[in-house]
Design a protein around this motif. Structure first.
Motif, PDB file in Angstrom:
ATOM      1  N   MET A 254       0.871  -1.196   0.000  1.00 32.78           N
ATOM      2  CA  MET A 254       0.000   0.000   0.000  1.00 32.78           C
ATOM      3  C   MET A 254       0.893   1.226   0.000  1.00 32.78           C
TER       4      MET A 254
ATOM      5  N   LYS B 258      -4.522 -13.253 -15.174  1.00 32.61           N
ATOM      6  CA  LYS B 258      -4.915 -13.466 -13.781  1.00 32.61           C
ATOM      7  C   LYS B 258      -4.149 -12.578 -12.811  1.00 32.61           C
ATOM      8  N   GLN B 259      -3.091 -11.940 -13.269  1.00 35.93           N
ATOM      9  CA  GLN B 259      -2.374 -10.957 -12.447  1.00 35.93           C
ATOM     10  C   GLN B 259      -2.242  -9.671 -13.266  1.00 35.93           C
ATOM     11  N   PHE B 260      -2.069  -8.543 -12.573  1.00 34.69           N
ATOM     12  CA  PHE B 260      -1.741  -7.291 -13.251  1.00 34.69           C
ATOM     13  C   PHE B 260      -0.247  -7.322 -13.557  1.00 34.69           C
TER      14      PHE B 260
ATOM     15  N   GLU C  88      -3.714   6.523 -18.276  1.00 35.52           N
ATOM     16  CA  GLU C  88      -4.467   6.890 -17.077  1.00 35.52           C
ATOM     17  C   GLU C  88      -4.704   8.401 -17.030  1.00 35.52           C
TER      18      GLU C  88
ATOM     19  N   ALA D 279      -7.613   9.152 -19.216  1.00 31.46           N
ATOM     20  CA  ALA D 279      -8.821   8.603 -18.585  1.00 31.46           C
ATOM     21  C   ALA D 279      -9.285   9.527 -17.465  1.00 31.46           C
TER      22      ALA D 279
ATOM     23  N   ALA E 138     -13.128   8.819 -17.484  1.00 25.54           N
ATOM     24  CA  ALA E 138     -13.369   7.454 -17.966  1.00 25.54           C
ATOM     25  C   ALA E 138     -12.859   6.436 -16.954  1.00 25.54           C
ATOM     26  N   ALA E 139     -13.349   5.175 -17.100  1.00 29.39           N
ATOM     27  CA  ALA E 139     -12.885   4.093 -16.227  1.00 29.39           C
ATOM     28  C   ALA E 139     -11.439   3.726 -16.523  1.00 29.39           C
ATOM     29  N   GLY E 140     -11.041   3.930 -17.777  1.00 35.93           N
ATOM     30  CA  GLY E 140      -9.681   3.594 -18.182  1.00 35.93           C
ATOM     31  C   GLY E 140      -9.502   3.893 -19.651  1.00 35.93           C
ATOM     32  N   ALA E 141      -8.313   3.550 -20.171  1.00 31.38           N
ATOM     33  CA  ALA E 141      -7.994   3.882 -21.552  1.00 31.38           C
ATOM     34  C   ALA E 141      -7.027   2.860 -22.129  1.00 31.38           C
TER      35      ALA E 141
ATOM     36  N   PHE F  81     -10.675 -15.567 -10.181  1.00 30.73           N
ATOM     37  CA  PHE F  81      -9.615 -14.584 -10.478  1.00 30.73           C
ATOM     38  C   PHE F  81      -9.217 -13.830  -9.207  1.00 30.73           C
TER      39      PHE F  81
ATOM     40  N   TYR G  22      -5.719 -14.341  -7.114  1.00 28.17           N
ATOM     41  CA  TYR G  22      -4.840 -13.172  -6.991  1.00 28.17           C
ATOM     42  C   TYR G  22      -4.456 -12.952  -5.528  1.00 28.17           C
TER      43      TYR G  22
ATOM     44  N   LEU H  75     -18.301  -6.152  -6.714  1.00 31.90           N
ATOM     45  CA  LEU H  75     -18.854  -5.210  -7.702  1.00 31.90           C
ATOM     46  C   LEU H  75     -20.316  -5.504  -8.022  1.00 31.90           C
TER      47      LEU H  75
ATOM     48  N   LYS I 280      -9.790  -7.319  -5.513  1.00 32.89           N
ATOM     49  CA  LYS I 280      -8.611  -7.357  -6.381  1.00 32.89           C
ATOM     50  C   LYS I 280      -8.342  -5.980  -6.998  1.00 32.89           C
ATOM     51  N   ILE I 281      -9.397  -5.343  -7.507  1.00 34.52           N
ATOM     52  CA  ILE I 281      -9.221  -4.015  -8.111  1.00 34.52           C
ATOM     53  C   ILE I 281      -8.695  -3.038  -7.061  1.00 34.52           C
TER      54      ILE I 281
ATOM     55  N   HIS J 124      -7.014  -3.690  -4.297  1.00 36.94           N
ATOM     56  CA  HIS J 124      -5.612  -3.983  -3.974  1.00 36.94           C
ATOM     57  C   HIS J 124      -4.704  -3.437  -5.079  1.00 36.94           C
ATOM     58  N   GLY J 125      -5.080  -3.717  -6.331  1.00 30.35           N
ATOM     59  CA  GLY J 125      -4.268  -3.248  -7.464  1.00 30.35           C
ATOM     60  C   GLY J 125      -4.204  -1.736  -7.543  1.00 30.35           C
TER      61      GLY J 125
ATOM     62  N   TYR K 264      -4.186   0.471  -5.002  1.00 27.26           N
ATOM     63  CA  TYR K 264      -3.266   1.083  -4.027  1.00 27.26           C
ATOM     64  C   TYR K 264      -1.853   0.516  -4.116  1.00 27.26           C
ATOM     65  N   GLN K 265      -1.710  -0.708  -4.645  1.00 30.29           N
ATOM     66  CA  GLN K 265      -0.386  -1.292  -4.765  1.00 30.29           C
ATOM     67  C   GLN K 265       0.280  -0.814  -6.055  1.00 30.29           C
TER      68      GLN K 265
ATOM     69  N   ARG L  91      -0.445  -1.590  -9.421  1.00 27.05           N
ATOM     70  CA  ARG L  91      -0.410  -2.361 -10.668  1.00 27.05           C
ATOM     71  C   ARG L  91      -1.687  -2.263 -11.500  1.00 27.05           C
ATOM     72  N   LEU L  92      -2.787  -1.838 -10.906  1.00 28.14           N
ATOM     73  CA  LEU L  92      -4.002  -1.605 -11.695  1.00 28.14           C
ATOM     74  C   LEU L  92      -3.702  -0.533 -12.747  1.00 28.14           C
ATOM     75  N   HIS L  93      -2.904   0.436 -12.338  1.00 28.39           N
ATOM     76  CA  HIS L  93      -2.494   1.522 -13.224  1.00 28.39           C
ATOM     77  C   HIS L  93      -1.813   0.999 -14.489  1.00 28.39           C
TER      78      HIS L  93
ATOM     79  N   MET M 143      -5.861   1.768 -16.317  1.00 25.05           N
ATOM     80  CA  MET M 143      -7.118   2.075 -15.637  1.00 25.05           C
ATOM     81  C   MET M 143      -6.993   3.348 -14.802  1.00 25.05           C
ATOM     82  N   ASN M 144      -8.133   3.996 -14.602  1.00 22.91           N
ATOM     83  CA  ASN M 144      -8.177   5.255 -13.865  1.00 22.91           C
ATOM     84  C   ASN M 144      -8.260   4.942 -12.372  1.00 22.91           C
ATOM     85  N   THR M 145      -7.134   4.995 -11.679  1.00 23.52           N
ATOM     86  CA  THR M 145      -7.112   4.662 -10.252  1.00 23.52           C
ATOM     87  C   THR M 145      -7.650   5.797  -9.395  1.00 23.52           C
TER      88      THR M 145
END
Lengths: 433, 168
Positions: A1, A55-57, A74, A77, A82-85, B46, B50, B115, B140-141, B143-144, B146-147, B149-151, B155-157
């Motif tokens: 975090m 299954k992983q980012f 980002e 977005a 938007a949710a993303g791009a 998934f 994860y 969700l 999962k979203i 966690h991703g 704040y950690q 990796r979702l970025h 994606m718009n974190t």
């Protein structure tokens, strides 16, 4: 975090310079680093397998994702809400990726007839090779949009500020029409940029951009971007919701929820077409985004002054800029683009006895000293082109007329030069013989 | 952190609080996943996979399976013989009321509805008993997000900060 989340909703300008980039833990580099690499080392065999199964980012290969490109994605977005791009090689690629992700063979698109000439050729000729049909409508007629919708229609398509006459799309009404039929509205927001209009706030689902234009802003890099509001119910779209043969029957919409469309666009369409953005171009486009609202504000203000000047000039037959009260879409422009309808517009040279419109256009363009004669828009430098002989020359006479391109039409893209200098240049070229 | 939620602004403040979410992800060790599927292509699989790879202890709750992801599967929350930090729900929203009562009964620290799952009655039952509640969000979203990796997926974190990231 890593960072404690802020609950404040930060403003557009703040997000323009910060969104999508957190200084990295090791170097603390303040500017966005360029990750100029094709590929990324795996932690171990298990992690590699998990990445390939989504299954992983994580990063695998820069055709699919790249850390520099992700900052660009980002950031846009965030600016569009938007949710993303997903970033693409160009605006044309963004549009194609949107269609190839959303549509199945036999599907139909209803599109505004007031589009960039290159978009029209892609829609008419290239999409036909995928067995996709397009019906063009007058964007100002809701009745025409509605009449063109059939049970096979899967997308509505238009430009916020249409080429080349500056028609303003009534995004709210067309999005609502689409919603009543369960069809998403795709908006090309290139000419407005999110600094002037955010179509998702008016109900659009997908946004495409040629980032080459105002986003990059400096005429240095080609690029595009595709965005999803994350609000559309794709459960009845087999392209997004049905089991994917390419991923062991993974159902993207079910598994990734509001990211389903974008995950599909990236993991299948971008992967398979190779229409990705280069990380170096992403870096250049990010530099542009950091000053986007400032440039849009100034260039739009200058465009209005130039349009007013031309409207009062004796050598000018007409000016099509929605910032002028004389434009049929002036009221729509005030509604959707309160900061002004951008910095690109067209005007018509007044015909002279015994002189063809095309010849008159050539004399004018060759007499200009500050306006660059080239096929682009959205540069910090002012640009000029005569579409009938360049961007729209592949179109048939019928398509040309339907797209509103007259032979005397000159398109301007107003840059950051001193506006009095621009007025001087236009005046001397209009009077040239 | 306001995008893509069916909740009102007031309920987002209550049930999608970024500080609560980060504290749960930081402090939790054991996550019971109610409705974890045996199908590795389903969202629940998934998410649990994860979290397991990250070192969280995953306890599947599914009356139709014996083991999932090589973990012993329990028919209900009440059958779990060890303490649970987060009860993560992948069942229809209507089932969440009963699941919330079970979560309270076993002394879980948090109730988390995935969700699109909104059940205000379940949220009230859990929060009245002192459980932290998260709703219409994905573990999962989050966690991703704040950690970091979702970025990477574009994606718009919604995270805006000039502070240097800390090593995970």
């Amino acid at each position: 975090m890593s960072n404690k989340a802020e609950t404040r909703k930060f403003g557009f300008e703040t997000r323009m310079v910060h969104a999508g980039h957190i200084p990295d833990a090791v170097t603390g580099a303040r500017a966005v680093p360029i990750y100029q690499t094709t590929s990324f080392v795996f932690d171990d065999a298990d992690q590699a397998a998990q990445l390939f199964e989504l299954k992983q980012f994580g990063n695998i290969y820069s055709r699919i994702s790249n850390p520099t490109t992700a900052v660009f994605e980002e950031r846009v977005a965030s600016l569009e809400g938007a949710a993303g791009a997903v970033a693409t090689a160009s605006g044309m690629a963004a549009q194609l990726v949107a269609f190839l992700t959303l549509l199945e063979p036999g599907d139909e698109v209803v599109a505004s007839s007031q589009l960039y000439g290159g978009s029209i050729t892609q829609l008419v000729h290239t999409l036909r090779k995928f067995n996709l049909q397009v019906r063009f409508v007058d964007p100002s007629s809701i009745a025409e949009w509605e009449a063109a919708i059939t049970p096979k229609t899967r997308a509505l398509y238009g430009e916020t500020i249409g080429n080349p006459r500056g028609a303003i799309l009534d995004i709210g009404r067309i999005a609502a029409l689409g919603a009543s039929h369960g069809i998403p509205l795709i908006v090309d927001n290139t000419m407005a940029t999110p600094a002037l209009c955010r179509p998702i706030e008016h109900g659009a689902t997908l946004i495409v951009h040629s980032a080459t234009k105002f986003m990059g802003g400096h005429g240095t890099a080609l690029g595009g971007v595709l965005l999803d509001s994350g609000k559309f119910d794709f459960s009845r779209y087999p392209s997004i919701a049905a089991p994917s043969a390419a991923y062991h029957d993974l159902r993207f919409y079910d598994t990734f929820g509001h990211y389903g469309f974008l995950m599909k666009a990236r993991a299948e369409t971008i992967r398979d077409t190779g229409a990705c953005l280069s990380p170096f171009n992403a870096f250049l486009l990010i530099q542009g985004l950091e000053t986007l609202s400032l440039r849009m504000e100034r260039q739009t203000a200058s465009a209005l002054k130039v349009a007013q000047f031309l409207e009062g000039h004796g050598e000018v037959a007409w000016v099509a800029y929605a910032g002028l009260p004389s434009h049929p879409d002036h009221a729509l422009a005030r509604k959707y683009l309160p900061g002004g309808p951008g910095a690109v517009f067209s005007f018509g040279l007044r015909a002279k006895k015994g002189e063809g419109a095309r010849a008159r256009g050539r004399v004018f363009i060759e007499a200009l000293q500050l306006f660059s004669h080239l096929a682009n828009i959205g540069d910090v430098r002012s640009l000029v082109i005569h579409p009938a002989s360049t961007t729209h020359q592949q179109l048939s006479d019928e398509e040309l007329a339907k797209g509103g391109v007259a032979p005397e039409l000159i398109r301007l893209s107003i840059g950051l030069e001193n506006v009095e200098d621009l007025l001087w240049d236009l005046d001397q070229a209009l009077l040239a013989r | 952190m306001t995008l893509n939620s069916a909740l009102s602004a007031e309920h987002q403040r209550l049930y999608q609080d970024p500080h609560v979410i980060q504290r749960l992800l930081r402090e939790a060790r054991t996550i019971a996943v109610v409705g974890l599927s045996t199908d590795p292509q389903r969202a629940s699989w998934f998410v649990a996979n994860y979290l397991k790879k990250l070192g969280y202890r995953i306890i599947p709750v599914n009356p139709k399976a014996d083991t999932i992801m090589e973990e012993k599967c329990y028919p209900s929350l009440a059958a779990i013989p060890e303490p649970v930090d987060i009860v993560d729900v992948f069942r229809p929203a209507a089932d969440a009321t009963a699941i919330a009562r079970d979560a309270v009964a076993i002394g879980a620290k948090a109730l988390w509805l995935q969700l699109k799952l909104v059940n205000l009655e379940a949220a009230e039952i859990a929060s009245r008993a002192g459980l932290a509640v998260v709703m219409d969000r994905c573990v999962k979203i989050e966690h991703g997000r704040y950690q970091g990796r979702l970025h990477w997926g574009g994606m718009n974190t919604e995270i805006i900060t000039a502070r240097k990231a800390r090593l995970a």
